[in-house]
Design a protein around this motif. Structure first.
Motif, mmCIF file in Angstrom:
data_model
loop_
_atom_site.group_PDB
_atom_site.id
_atom_site.type_symbol
_atom_site.label_atom_id
_atom_site.label_comp_id
_atom_site.label_asym_id
_atom_site.label_seq_id
_atom_site.Cartn_x
_atom_site.Cartn_y
_atom_site.Cartn_z
ATOM 1 N N CYS A 54 -25.770 -0.284 30.168
ATOM 2 C CA CYS A 54 -25.188 0.276 29.027
ATOM 3 C C CYS A 54 -23.494 0.575 29.356
ATOM 4 O O CYS A 54 -23.203 0.876 30.287
ATOM 5 C CB CYS A 54 -25.904 1.457 28.479
ATOM 6 N N LEU A 55 -22.700 0.256 28.379
ATOM 7 C CA LEU A 55 -21.159 0.586 28.756
ATOM 8 C C LEU A 55 -20.836 1.766 27.949
ATOM 9 O O LEU A 55 -19.390 1.894 27.792
ATOM 10 C CB LEU A 55 -20.415 -0.671 28.495
ATOM 11 N N GLU A 56 -21.549 2.581 27.442
ATOM 12 C CA GLU A 56 -21.340 3.704 26.625
ATOM 13 C C GLU A 56 -20.266 3.444 25.665
ATOM 14 O O GLU A 56 -19.154 4.245 25.476
ATOM 15 C CB GLU A 56 -20.852 4.704 27.756
ATOM 16 N N CYS A 57 -20.347 2.517 24.923
ATOM 17 C CA CYS A 57 -19.352 2.082 23.593
ATOM 18 C C CYS A 57 -19.696 2.982 22.686
ATOM 19 O O CYS A 57 -18.881 3.103 21.555
ATOM 20 C CB CYS A 57 -19.240 0.672 23.583
ATOM 21 N N GLY A 58 -21.091 3.516 22.412
ATOM 22 C CA GLY A 58 -21.371 4.036 21.374
ATOM 23 C C GLY A 58 -21.718 3.068 20.020
ATOM 24 O O GLY A 58 -22.140 3.567 18.945
ATOM 25 N N ALA A 59 -21.253 1.856 20.333
ATOM 26 C CA ALA A 59 -21.801 1.034 19.314
ATOM 27 C C ALA A 59 -23.006 0.916 18.424
ATOM 28 O O ALA A 59 -23.072 1.149 17.084
ATOM 29 C CB ALA A 59 -21.315 -0.346 19.663
ATOM 30 N N CYS A 60 -24.117 1.294 19.371
ATOM 31 C CA CYS A 60 -25.451 1.207 18.870
ATOM 32 C C CYS A 60 -25.680 2.169 17.855
ATOM 33 O O CYS A 60 -26.281 2.160 16.872
ATOM 34 C CB CYS A 60 -26.358 1.265 20.075
ATOM 35 N N GLN A 79 -24.319 8.787 23.262
ATOM 36 C CA GLN A 79 -24.070 8.069 24.530
ATOM 37 C C GLN A 79 -22.868 8.501 25.368
ATOM 38 O O GLN A 79 -22.554 8.068 26.348
ATOM 39 C CB GLN A 79 -23.891 6.529 24.305
ATOM 40 N N ARG A 131 -31.106 8.911 23.503
ATOM 41 C CA ARG A 131 -30.895 8.035 22.425
ATOM 42 C C ARG A 131 -32.453 7.708 21.967
ATOM 43 O O ARG A 131 -32.847 7.775 20.859
ATOM 44 C CB ARG A 131 -30.004 6.842 22.812
ATOM 45 N N CYS A 165 -24.096 -4.563 20.905
ATOM 46 C CA CYS A 165 -24.167 -3.829 21.957
ATOM 47 C C CYS A 165 -23.381 -4.643 23.240
ATOM 48 O O CYS A 165 -23.258 -5.781 23.478
ATOM 49 C CB CYS A 165 -25.405 -4.148 22.675
ATOM 50 N N LEU A 166 -22.264 -3.839 23.637
ATOM 51 C CA LEU A 166 -21.271 -4.341 24.530
ATOM 52 C C LEU A 166 -22.083 -4.653 25.915
ATOM 53 O O LEU A 166 -21.799 -5.543 26.816
ATOM 54 C CB LEU A 166 -20.393 -3.489 24.945
ATOM 55 N N GLY A 167 -23.148 -3.982 26.100
ATOM 56 C CA GLY A 167 -24.003 -4.448 27.295
ATOM 57 C C GLY A 167 -25.114 -5.267 26.779
ATOM 58 O O GLY A 167 -25.252 -6.096 25.995
ATOM 59 N N SER A 193 -28.259 -3.093 26.141
ATOM 60 C CA SER A 193 -29.320 -2.249 26.141
ATOM 61 C C SER A 193 -29.636 -1.814 24.754
ATOM 62 O O SER A 193 -29.783 -0.808 24.284
ATOM 63 C CB SER A 193 -29.184 -1.003 27.034
HETATM 64 S S1 SF4 Z 1 -24.090 -0.350 22.187
HETATM 65 FE FE1 SF4 Z 1 -24.994 -0.846 24.186
HETATM 66 S S2 SF4 Z 1 -23.490 -0.562 25.600
HETATM 67 FE FE2 SF4 Z 1 -22.775 0.587 23.569
HETATM 68 S S3 SF4 Z 1 -23.651 2.473 24.097
HETATM 69 FE FE3 SF4 Z 1 -25.257 1.608 22.930
HETATM 70 S S4 SF4 Z 1 -26.435 0.691 24.499
HETATM 71 FE FE4 SF4 Z 1 -24.631 1.264 25.400
#
Ligand code: SF4
Ligand SMILES: Cc1cc2nc3c(=O)[nH]c(=O)nc-3n(C[C@H](O)[C@H](O)[C@H](O)COP(=O)(O)OP(=O)(O)OC[C@H]3O[C@@H](n4cnc5c(N)ncnc54)[C@H](O)[C@@H]3O)c2cc1C
Ligand code: SF4
Ligand code: FES
Lengths: 350, 656, 273
Positions: free
Chosen positions: A241-247, A278, A302, A330-332, A334
């Motif tokens: 997970c890259l902690e982008c918050g997109a999810c 996140q 989460r 998701c940038l990663g 997860s």
């Molecule tokens: S979208 Fe993916 S990478 Fe971004 S915070 Fe959520 S789980 Fe992490």
């Protein structure tokens, strides 16, 4: 009271109907944007509506809980500060939503009604009426069927359309929905039994079309609720997970926010802005102490909010409507189905 | 206003009427991944972001910064009127007065033979950087032009050029996802270049082997198949070994070797007998055998020579194994910030004319003379740090040098000594206090133009709202200044500037500046295979004296004080907290080191080097090697004396 | 349905320096009538705003039995608290609330009460203490144990003396490090336990202070026979809304701003995060 009787409208009359809706309300619908993306936005002509494209990456959440949401206006008067609530009660029609997105708005409305009712949210949401189109085939990443959020809706909708080829079957699911159809009654006729039967056939076919490998919440919920997911597994998930918050941002059910004052020409508007659990700073206290310092704790958070039994009871549903957006953004790696599978199996394949 | 020198770009301000305006497709202003998305606006303010699934770089995925990019323009402290210093105080003035004052002082300084420097910026568009270059080498006839970040990036491009004869790698971020092997010279790309990190995470999921080379552990090293620890600032030792190991595998690209002829023998001789560790040999084997293999070099601390050689090593490795320019085998040098690559390309550089034309290039010079009406100044200029201490006057476009330059507070002092500092910025920064003239310009959300991604893709920036108050787009303001400084220049639009760039760069680079579609043009020319048919010897690393501790800056760029982060309520939180808790900085030590020194969390330690000493609290960091001390670049001012102006230094550490 | 985020404007009636980094503010609500119709119970908190700067949670340091003003004691630690510290009498702030559950004063009737505060942890207890003292007959023995780092860091110095003089309150104060002129106790708060007689069965213990102090004090209390139900503390979490919506303050599915900030030690122990 609204009448539940299904009606039909010929596709050639759709433009006329949308046009009439536009006279009374802001109509937001999926449209094709500059780079070819389908995005939900206010239309200025019924011709702009894009039927049957990809699900917009940003859910209609934007229409009830904008990314920057003004709450209070703060100014100076002769006698000192003057504070006033800011409400947005513009009548809006969200046209062409998916079933899952209707469920998403219902979820948000429920949590904003829960305990202390949030007038700023509820007033805006009360002015929104949705016209959703039932999905006759699963979308690429969706798994609404696991969340009781589609492909067809039995409840929660205002108006639900089903594509019957040259016409739509329109079901009214709420008073608001009824009010939307009323002034345009001349464009509709009462649905015939065969039309209703076809709708049910389509629903069954759509359900069958979902594969077995979707998203199995029940066993994940058992583990998450009692904390039976190992720290190592959370660590492994966290590393992808890259902690982008997109999810969170694209999730139709996520609503975490922060409150900040925005300066505007000599006054301020106190706004809520989307935030993400996140982010490390989400729980960072003024002392520097952070109860969720470890990345694993934030990932765990989460999924606790989304799939624990504790939250299921509080929020009235799992915090997921199966729209599949987090898979796309998701940038990663997860995303929801991946993590639910990992929790269920006890191992990560990210 | 004299018409010829009026400021253009007074666009119709959209969305002031309380209505939402249509989402505007633009490019992320933060890191150089260059993600595309739509900006949402209401009442003349940006209020949200919609990702774009069809964008070739982001494909719907954005990092936290991208998602919050609408914030700083709407929440930040904006410059809304021209300011002029008068009797030590800043006063709002008309554009006319401000521009006359700026151009007047610069022209006078030029006549008096004073040294003037011009700084473009990775935060500015290509058009703005180009106009800064034209102002420097053209109107002001000074060679001192560049950006604060170039010194950490240009050497990497030079290193590529040594092998490939072009100042660029190849391929794009998305290519990483299809790689069988990725070699990552790691800083902390999960933080600095999230889109790159995301592609690597997905590649790993698909079974790709990941080799990381780095001094400190990071999210990427945890994901690695093979993590090769390199002493701080000595990543080059590993890349050199990698090149040697790859040559030793014998799995080389015959066409390249044949074409390289004798130069290949020189290369082989230079690598003969190099001792290769088992780990490096394994990594080299994977790389050489892979169908598609990528190399990524994150922004690194280290001196210019090392960086240049490192880039030469990896380019040689890619060339000799046939991966250079192979479809699906990217070779990516990551610039530290947004438009750094673009700034270098359009000539914001002490050593090149626009389009990386050498200063000695007569054709380039006469081409520029044709465009500018004056021959360009062709001496080699000073880099940003040296320029600031030597110059008496400066034009600074969208930068606070003391925040960006490693020299930190020293750069501030240098600016404070100047006679005239003309500052163009959209946001209030610390540089404001040192400026003589402040010219308010549009932020990315109000600007039109292009930026260049790390992959060389030229991308559009589009205005979603109008600039606040009297602010005008940077290209228009620079254009108006050029008009005053002469010879005459006039631009109707950012587009017009871009068309001029197409005429200013060498002909083979020109087409990309001419043809630009919605989402941007990838540099086609770079896929045409190796232009140079030679390889050359690589220089081995010099041995270093063993030191009890090696201290290095953590990072080469401080996002926390970049206005787009600092003014974003969502993004600023961590750095604000860090600055509050550790105003004088801190040092990170391994557990062993802390035990050895007998210090606990938060206790002060003293770092001593040949250059000086500094005291700061010690924090434990589990993932550090025993002899490594990490010092945050962001809080460098407090610890600068111990680092003695270097980014990696041998130090002694003791309890204070 | 009210707007949950609409603050009321309050005028600062007085500001008192407590310690070098702590000030107490007397607030009088300007909008919404008399302060009387702003009812709260001790242990609850408000969202206090400096307009244009932002909002943060602060507990009521005064007792609801005193209606002339609302008091809060603010320690300077960041953006908002810095801004608070620049304000003076006559300036205006925003007050939103009351938020949270507060102490269950009714449940304390007839019990012996033991208040244990550390540093800036005294303010929330002070509200309760004054409430108890104003209705002194309803309660049993009242004991106050208070500690701070140094004598300078003690808040409400005058009141500490006033309470000591009263006779119906037992009070012991200690500091980690003495200063010249300090003749009182030296040592961490737990050293005070031996100075008083504890009756765990009939006593409710209220513990507020820095997390580390709470940890040691609670351990000590349990060891001395207190039940986890009769040890009551407050939790601090990052908060944004104070009304159970923003999710910043969650511990598991509990919301510190709604279900708390007052919890019994048993509840704290059973939290799932
Ligand atoms: S979208 Fe993916 S990478 Fe971004 S915070 Fe959520 S789980 Fe992490
Ligand atoms: C229920 C409760 C009661 C409190 N009562 C008091 C009191 O009586 N006196 C006192 O001095 N302090 C009290 N605090 C702590 C106080 O809220 C923080 O010190 C304050 O938020 C710091 O704000 P700042 O802007 O100065 O700090 P910054 O570090 O600049 O914080 C930035 C923002 O983050 C948020 N924030 C940061 N830390 C916290 C935190 N610990 N809790 C909640 N939000 C936070 C706030 O929105 C704040 O404005 C209490 C906290 C809670 C949760
Ligand atoms: S990865 Fe870089 S370009 Fe993409 S959204 Fe994040 S900061 Fe912007
Ligand atoms: S502070 Fe917002 S939910 Fe508790």
């Amino acid at each position: 009271m609204h009448s539940n009787a299904a009606r039909t409208i010929g596709k050639e009359r759709m433009r006329e109907w949308i046009g009439r809706l536009m006279e009374r309300a802001e109509v937001l619908a999926p449209t094709s944007a500059r780079a070819g993306d389908i995005i939900l936005r206010r239309i200025s002509s019924p011709l702009e509506v894009q039927w049957g494209g990809d699900i917009p990456l940003l859910p209609p959440k934007q229409a009830v809980l904008p990314q920057t949401d003004p709450l209070v206006s703060i100014g100076r008067g002769p006698g000192g500060f003057v504070v006033e609530p800011v409400y947005d009660e513009t009548p809006r029609v969200l046209f062409g939503l998916r079933s899952c997105d209707v469920k998403g708005i219902e979820f948000l409305t429920r949590v904003h009604e829960y305990d202390l009712a949030d007038a700023a949210y509820l007033r805006r949401a009360a002015a929104v009426t949705s016209v959703s189109v039932a999905c006759v085939a699963p979308c690429a990443f969706g798994f609404c069927i696991c969340c009781d959020a589609g492909p067809f809706l039995a409840d929660s909708f205002d108006v639900q359309l089903t594509d019957l080829g040259d016409r739509f079957l329109a079901e009214v699911g709420s008073e608001k929905g009824g009010r939307l159809l009323e002034p345009s009654a001349d464009l509709f006729r009462t649905g015939r039994a065969d039309e209703v039967a076809l709708r049910h056939e389509l629903e069954e076919a759509a359900k069958r079309a979902f594969g077995p490998e979707t998203c199995h919440f029940a066993s994940a919920m058992r583990r998450v609720s009692v904390g039976r997911v190992s720290a190592e597994l959370w660590d492994e998930i966290a590393d992808t997970c890259l902690e982008c918050g997109a999810c969170n941002f694209v999730c139709p059910t996520c609503y975490c926010f922060s409150v900040k004052d925005q300066a505007r020409d000599g006054r301020w508007v106190r706004c809520r802005t989307w935030d993400s659990c996140q982010f490390r700073a989400f729980t960072l206290e003024a002392s520097g102490h952070n109860p969720r310092e470890a990345h694993r704790e934030r990932v765990k958070r989460r999924f606790f909010h989304k799939v624990s039994a504790q939250y299921f009871r509080r929020d009235g549903a799992v915090g997921c409507v199966g729209c599949g957006r987090c898979v796309k953004v998701c940038l990663g790696t997860s995303d929801m189905p991946a993590v639910v599978a990992a929790i269920r199996k006890g191992e990560w394949h990210g | 206003m004299r018409r010829a020198h009026a400021i253009r770009g007074r666009r119709r301000v959209t969305g002031r009427e309380g209505k939402a305006v249509d989402p505007v497709l633009t490019t992320c202003p933060f890191c150089p991944c260059g993600c595309g998305f739509y900006l949402l606006a209401r009442e003349g303010r940006t209020e949200g972001v919609i990702p774009s699934a069809s964008d070739p770089v982001s494909r719907g995925r954005l990092c936290a910064r991208g998602w919050a990019s609408h914030e700083a323009p709407a929440w930040g402290e904006r410059l809304t009127e021209p300011l002029l210093r008068h009797d030590g105080r800043m006063r709002p003035v008309s554009w006319e007065t401000a521009l006359d004052a700026a151009a007047g002082s610069l022209a006078a300084m030029r006549r008096a033979g004073r040294t003037i420097g011009v700084l473009g910026s990775a935060r500015a568009t290509n058009e703005e950087n180009y106009l800064a270059v034209r102002m420097a080498r053209g109107a002001l006839q000074t060679p001192h032009v560049g950006t604060c970040l170039s010194p950490a990036y240009q050497p990497l491009l030079d290193g590529l050029h040594d092998v490939t004869e072009r100042h660029a790698g190849s391929g794009g971020v998305a290519d990483l996802e299809g790689c069988d092997v990725i070699v990552l010279v790691e800083g902390d790309v999960a933080v600095t270049h999230p889109q790159v990190a995301g592609a690597i995470v997905r590649a790993r999921k698909a079974g790709c082997r990941l080799v990381t080379i780095g001094a400190v552990a990071s999210q990427m090293t945890r994901l690695a198949t093979l993590a090769i620890a390199a002493p701080p600032g000595r990543e080059r030792a590993v890349t050199f070994e990698l090149a040697a190991a790859a040559l030793a595998t014998g799995r080389l690209d015959t066409a390249t070797i044949v074409a390289a002829g004798e130069t290949f023998d020189e290369l082989r001789r230079s690598l003969a007998g190099v001792e290769v560790s088992k780990a490096v040999a394994r990594a080299a084997g994977w790389y050489a055998q892979a169908q598609r293999a990528g190399i990524v070099v994150a922004p690194l601390v280290g001196d210019a020579t090392d960086l240049r050689r490192l880039a030469g090593d990896v380019a040689t490795l890619a060339a000799a194994t046939g991966h250079l320019d192979r479809d699906g085998s990217p070779l990516l040098m990551l610039p530290a910030r947004g438009n750094l690559r673009g700034a270098c390309e359009v000539g914001a550089s002490s050593a090149f004319l626009p389009g990386f034309a050498p200063l000695s290039d007569e054709k380039a010079a006469s081409r520029l003379e044709g465009v500018w009406g004056v021959p360009p100044a062709r001496e080699t200029g000073l880099d940003a740090t040296a320029m600031l201490s030597a110059a008496r006057g400066a034009v600074i476009v969208a930068e606070d040098p003391s925040v960006v330059l490693p020299a930190g507070a020293l750069a501030r002092e240098a600016l404070g000594r100047m006679e005239c500092v003309v500052l163009l910025d959209a946001f209030a920064t610390g540089a404001l206090e040192l400026a003589t003239v402040v010219l308010p310009i549009a932020s990315f959300a109000e600007n039109d133009g292009t930026v260049t991604g790390l992959d060389g893709r030229l991308r559009r920036v589009r205005a979603a709202v109008g600039p606040p108050g009297m602010a005008r787009p940077g290209w228009a303001v620079l254009g108006a200044m050029l008009g005053r400084l002469g010879p005459a220049a006039e631009y109707e639009s950012a587009e017009g500037v871009r068309r001029e760039i197409a005429r200013a760069v060498p002909p083979d680079a020109a087409p990309r500046w001419r043809e630009l579609d919605q989402v941007g043009v990838a540099p086609k020319g770079e896929r045409n295979g190796l232009r140079r048919r030679s390889l050359g010897p690589l220089t081995p690393c010099e041995p270093v004296e063993p030191a009890p501790f090696v201290a290095l800056w953590n990072g080469v760029f401080d996002w926390g004080r970049d206005p787009l982060v600092r003014y974003s309520p969502t993004l600023c939180r961590e750095s604000v907290a860090q600055r509050k808790l550790f105003p004088g900085g801190f040092v990170e030590l391994s557990k062993e080191a802390m035990e050895r020194l007998g210090v606990r969390q938060g206790w002060p330690v003293r770092l001593k080097s040949a250059g000086g000493e500094a005291v700061a609290p010690a924090l434990m960091r589990a993932d550090l090697a025993a002899g490594v001390v990490v010092v945050p670049f962001a809080l460098r001012d407090g610890l600068a004396p111990a680092m003695g102006g270097r980014s990696v230094a041998s130090v002694a550490v003791e309890r204070a | 349905m009210d707007n949950l985020f609409l603050p009321r404007v309050a005028r600062i009636a007085a500001v008192r320096d407590e310690t070098p980094d702590t000030k107490t503010f007397d607030l009088v609500l300007r909008q919404g009538g008399e302060p009387r119709d702003f009812t709260f119970s001790p242990g609850q908190f408000m969202e206090l705003s400096v307009f244009g700067v932002g909002e943060a949670p602060f507990c009521f340091a005064s007792s609801p039995t005193r209606t002339e003003c609302i008091q809060t004691t603010v320690r300077r630690t960041g953006v908002l608290t810095d801004a608070m510290h620049t304000l003076a009498a006559g300036d205006e702030v925003g007050v939103r609330g009351p938020c949270g559950n507060g102490f269950d004063v009714a449940a304390a009737t007839a019990k012996d009460l033991l208040f244990i505060g550390g540093g800036i942890g005294l303010p929330p207890l002070r509200g309760l203490i004054w409430n108890v003292l104003d209705e002194r007959d309803r309660f049993g023995k009242v004991t106050i144990l208070y500690g701070a780092r140094t004598p300078t860091d003690l808040v409400y110095k005058d009141e500490l003396e006033e309470w000591a003089r009263r006779g119906d309150v037992e009070i012991h104060v200690t500091v980690d490090r003495g200063e010249t002129g300090w003749t009182g106790n030296v040592g961490m708060v737990p050293v005070l336990f031996d100075r008083t007689e504890l009756k765990p069965a009939t006593t409710l213990a209220y513990v507020c202070g820095p997390p580390i102090m709470i940890k040691f004090v609670v351990q000590e209390l349990l060891m001395r026979g207190f039940s986890p139900d009769s040890v009551i503390s407050t939790l601090e979490r990052m908060m944004q809304c104070g009304v159970g919506k923003c999710n910043h303050c969650c511990i598991g599915h509990r919301y510190v701003c709604r279900d708390g900030p007052v919890f019994t030690y048993r509840q704290i122990r059973e939290m799932t995060e």
